[in-house]
Design a protein around this motif. Sequence first.
Motif, short mmCIF file in Angstrom:
data_model
loop_
_atom_site.label_atom_id
_atom_site.label_comp_id
_atom_site.label_asym_id
_atom_site.label_seq_id
_atom_site.Cartn_x
_atom_site.Cartn_y
_atom_site.Cartn_z
N ASN A 66 0.81 -1.22 0.00
CA ASN A 66 0.00 0.00 0.00
C ASN A 66 0.84 1.27 0.00
OD1 ASN A 66 -2.92 -1.02 0.35
ND2 ASN A 66 -1.80 -2.18 1.90
N SER A 67 1.99 1.19 -0.65
CA SER A 67 2.84 2.37 -0.79
C SER A 67 2.43 3.22 -2.00
CB SER A 67 4.31 1.97 -0.92
OG SER A 67 4.51 1.17 -2.08
N ARG A 92 -16.73 6.13 -3.58
CA ARG A 92 -15.98 4.86 -3.59
C ARG A 92 -14.48 5.11 -3.57
NH1 ARG A 92 -17.94 1.34 -8.44
NH2 ARG A 92 -16.28 0.01 -7.59
N VAL A 93 -14.04 6.09 -4.36
CA VAL A 93 -12.61 6.42 -4.39
C VAL A 93 -12.15 6.87 -3.01
CG1 VAL A 93 -10.90 8.03 -5.30
CG2 VAL A 93 -12.55 6.98 -6.85
N ASP A 94 -12.95 7.71 -2.35
CA ASP A 94 -12.61 8.17 -1.01
C ASP A 94 -12.47 7.01 -0.04
OD1 ASP A 94 -12.33 10.87 -1.33
OD2 ASP A 94 -14.34 11.40 -0.66
N SER A 95 -13.42 6.07 -0.11
CA SER A 95 -13.40 4.94 0.81
C SER A 95 -12.15 4.08 0.62
CB SER A 95 -14.66 4.09 0.59
OG SER A 95 -14.63 2.93 1.39
N ILE A 96 -11.81 3.81 -0.64
CA ILE A 96 -10.63 2.98 -0.92
C ILE A 96 -9.35 3.71 -0.53
CG2 ILE A 96 -9.32 1.81 -2.73
CD1 ILE A 96 -11.94 1.48 -4.27
N LEU A 97 -9.28 5.01 -0.82
CA LEU A 97 -8.09 5.79 -0.48
C LEU A 97 -7.87 5.84 1.02
CD1 LEU A 97 -5.69 7.55 -1.16
CD2 LEU A 97 -7.25 9.49 -1.51
N ARG A 98 -8.92 6.00 1.78
CA ARG A 98 -8.80 6.01 3.24
C ARG A 98 -8.27 4.67 3.74
NH1 ARG A 98 -11.77 9.54 6.57
NH2 ARG A 98 -12.19 7.78 7.95
N SER A 99 -8.77 3.58 3.18
CA SER A 99 -8.32 2.24 3.61
C SER A 99 -6.84 2.05 3.30
CB SER A 99 -9.15 1.16 2.91
OG SER A 99 -10.50 1.22 3.31
N VAL A 100 -6.44 2.42 2.08
CA VAL A 100 -5.03 2.25 1.69
C VAL A 100 -4.13 3.11 2.57
CG1 VAL A 100 -3.37 2.66 -0.17
CG2 VAL A 100 -5.56 1.57 -0.67
N GLU A 102 -4.64 4.01 5.61
CA GLU A 102 -4.56 3.39 6.94
C GLU A 102 -3.67 2.15 6.92
OE1 GLU A 102 -7.52 1.62 10.43
OE2 GLU A 102 -8.35 2.34 8.52
N TRP A 103 -3.83 1.30 5.92
CA TRP A 103 -3.06 0.06 5.84
C TRP A 103 -1.58 0.34 5.57
CZ3 TRP A 103 -7.01 -2.47 1.98
CH2 TRP A 103 -8.19 -2.75 2.67
N SER A 104 -1.28 1.45 4.94
CA SER A 104 0.12 1.74 4.59
C SER A 104 0.98 2.02 5.81
CB SER A 104 0.18 2.94 3.65
OG SER A 104 -0.07 4.16 4.34
N GLU A 105 0.35 2.38 6.92
CA GLU A 105 1.08 2.70 8.16
C GLU A 105 2.16 3.76 7.92
OE1 GLU A 105 2.48 -0.91 9.91
OE2 GLU A 105 0.47 -1.78 10.14
N GLY A 106 1.81 4.74 7.10
CA GLY A 106 2.73 5.86 6.85
C GLY A 106 3.63 5.68 5.65
N SER A 107 3.54 4.52 4.97
CA SER A 107 4.46 4.26 3.85
C SER A 107 3.89 4.68 2.50
CB SER A 107 4.82 2.78 3.80
OG SER A 107 3.68 1.98 3.49
N LEU A 108 2.66 5.20 2.46
CA LEU A 108 2.06 5.63 1.18
C LEU A 108 2.86 6.79 0.62
CD1 LEU A 108 -0.23 5.34 -0.87
CD2 LEU A 108 -1.59 6.92 0.53
N ARG A 109 3.39 6.61 -0.59
CA ARG A 109 4.26 7.61 -1.21
C ARG A 109 3.70 8.19 -2.52
NH1 ARG A 109 7.88 4.67 1.78
NH2 ARG A 109 9.59 5.89 2.69
N VAL A 124 -5.35 11.36 4.54
CA VAL A 124 -4.01 11.10 4.01
C VAL A 124 -2.99 12.00 4.67
CG1 VAL A 124 -2.56 11.35 1.95
CG2 VAL A 124 -4.75 10.18 1.78
N ALA A 125 -3.32 13.27 4.81
CA ALA A 125 -2.39 14.22 5.41
C ALA A 125 -2.01 13.81 6.84
CB ALA A 125 -3.00 15.62 5.42
#
Length: 317
Positions: A66-67, A92-100, A102-109, A124-125
């Motif tokens: 989920n990076s 739907r996009v909002d829901s998926i983005l929020r999940s990703v 959260e799951w990324s644990e700060g690694s979303l780049r 995200v912020a």
Amino acid sequence: MDRTNNEEEPPVTDESPPESESESDWAGLTHECLANILARLPLEHRWRAMLLCKSWLLACKDPHLNSRFVIEPEPMPEYGSAQWWAPELGRRVDSILRSVAEWSEGSLREIRTRNCSNESLHFVAQRCPNLEVLSIKCCPNVTDASITDIAFRCTVIKELDISYCHEISHESLVLIGKNCPNLTIVKRNALNMLDPSEHAGIVPEEYLKTCPQDGNLEADAIGKCMPNLKHLELRFSKVTAKGLGLISAGCLKLEYLDVFGCVNLNSRDIDKATSELKNLKEIKRPNFYIPRSVFHTERYGHWRLYDERFQTDIFRI
């Protein structure tokens, strides 16, 4: 030949495992193996895969998977399709983005999507301080509020695309520029209002009427606050020669400039403004074709004067 009663039947063998055993083999894969397999799938396929069983769901939540958040099917027209502007898809996009996030644990780049909103970007912020790429073109529900939050919390952003986002103003550009010193790519393209056929039936009519973009204010923000910029796109912007001069004075590292469709600029303006940009390698000039079905000679009068102003042989009716 008939077999005797004492003769034993040969054993029946089947090399393929029973169906239940085959299924258990997939379910029994280690978390690392599953994650490795799922990493090769695009996000939308992983999203379906997680519904198969609990082990697959847990693997899909692995931070390493989920990076990146990329929901932009290829090929897709610049303005997308009418479906991509629909409120239902935005939720739907909002829901998926929020999940990703959260799951990324700060690694979303990296985020590349359309039609998200302030709600998911605020999330995200708060969760993704290592975000480096934010591409959210065609997002009618994103405003300065969430971009301000991004600017203060995600300070390592290198690439920003806020094209066709009418509710984002020059104030966001100022904050992003001041707080994100690594920023080298900015895309702030506008809708082509000269040829509405490009987005007719795709972009909602009410949204087309809200275009509040002030090209020179945005140019001033870019020139003053983004000194490390190398790639800039301002297609169909309302920027004038004055604004382009401000950009050139402040962005001396610029290598690529796209001002295609900027009707307030001509070749002389561009040559003068960019004369001191020693690193500039490519310029997309505002040369474009206006179809006869959209603009008529009667509307322009002496249209050859426009050819002279833009100094191009392809600007014609």
